[in-house]
Design a protein around this motif. Structure first.
Motif: not given
Ligand code: AHM
Ligand code: MG
Length: 338
Positions: A266-271, A301-311, A320-322
């Protein structure tokens, strides 16, 4: 005979919580069980309200009110929000509340509580009038030590969440929950008024040929993203020699629920239209990422960073999310060179 086929020892959500706390006696203050009880109540109440909505004329727009992120609110969005806020305030176990429908963070000063709750009371509400599944998404944090309740309690790394869950109001009402020890799924038995454990220790498949994205936005996507989805439809590249199937409900809860059960991504990327993505970190991306990881999947996210590492910097920040099956997310990571 039929009497034998009835399970007389079912595990309700309350029993499940009490039993799991017994193994964790040092942390078992009972506060979490009480909070979960208030959450269950909110889910049952919202579920019931949605199921009756058409008959009692609640469908359609509620005046001209607009929520924090600018969407037009529906009557049910307002009701769902009120039901949720009242249940959390009344539980006594919640100090801080963030709701998608409230611009500002709320602090219940009189509650001697240690939890912060973030929620999207009715996610996917654009689907409501068509009777399509919607849901409530929730993340839970423990207040930072000594805090009297402020935004610092929730503007934290996703990994700081202590629990996350969503309720999906579909053909049945489902509740998927993680406290960081796997995912357990429950189904509401409306006769008993109890959530019954129906998906113990749920794991999503390693890979599954389904992609879920609003492809109508593809003209706004970066070439890299267009190319990725194009490749999923090239049979020679597919694990089973067939193109991926497209499934998009437009209710994050329902799209993630299917992904948890069947797999895929499932994804909702930046656009160009939503340069920071559409989905909100605190009450959409974080809780879903926590659930998906706990079920053995991945969320980036779009950059491949783990969502749970974000603040997040602000309570309504977007990302963004994948998310989905680990091999399907790995395919995306490989595509972007990560
Ligand atoms: P909402 O919280 O206002 O309901 O918006 C979130 C919803 C998600 O459930 C869903 O994944 C997404 O918005 C769909 O957006 P779009 O219509 O742009 O595809
Ligand atoms: Mg919403």
């Amino acid at each position: 005979d039929s009497a034998e086929s009835i399970n007389t020892d079912i595990i309700t959500l309350s029993r499940f919580i009490l039993e799991s706390q017994r193994y964790d006696a040092k942390n078992a203050t009972g506060e979490f069980s009480m909070l979960l009880n208030s959450l269950q109540f909110a889910f049952k109440f919202i579920s019931q309200t949605i199921r009756r909505a058409e008959l009692v004329n609640l469908m359609g727009l509620a005046g001209a009110s607009v929520n924090a992120t600018g969407d037009q609110q529906k009557k049910l969005d307002v009701l769902g929000d009120e039901i949720f806020i009242n249940a959390m305030r009344a539980s006594g176990n919640v100090k801080v509340l963030v709701s998608e429908e409230q611009e500002e963070l709320m602090v219940f000063r009189h509650n001697p509580a240690t939890y912060a709750v973030c929620c999207d009371p009715i996610d996917g509400s654009s689907n409501l009038d068509a009777g399509v599944s919607v849901g409530t998404i929730v993340s839970l944090f423990k207040l930072t030590p000594g805090s009297q309740g402020n935004s610092k309690d929730v503007l934290r790394r996703g990994d700081d969440m202590v629990a996350a869950c969503y309720a999906m109001y579909g053909a049945s009402t489902h509740l998927m929950l993680t406290t960081g020890k796997g995912v357990n799924g429950f189904t509401l038995d409306t006769n008993l008024g109890e959530f019954i454990l129906t998906y113990p220790d749920l794991k999503l498949p390693l890979q599954h040929p389904i992609y879920s994205v609003n492809e109508g936005n593809s003209v706004y996507w970066e070439d890299m993203i267009q190319q990725f989805f194009h490749n999923l439809k090239v049979p020679q590249d597919a694990p089973n020699g067939k193109p991926y199937s497209s499934r998009y409900i437009g209710s994050m809860v329902a799209d993630v629920h299917r992904t948890l059960l069947y797999g895929g991504l499932f994804s909702y990327p930046c656009d160009k239209k939503s340069p920071k993505g559409k989905l909100r970190l605190l009450y959409e991306a974080f809780p879903m990422a926590f659930l998906v990881e706990q079920a053995g999947g991945k969320a980036v996210n779009d950059k491949g960073e783990r969502i749970l590492d974000l603040t997040p910097e602000n309570i309504h920040d977007k990302s963004s999310i994948w998310l989905g099956s680990s091999q399907d997310i790995d395919r995306f990571l490989k595509h972007i060179g990560k």
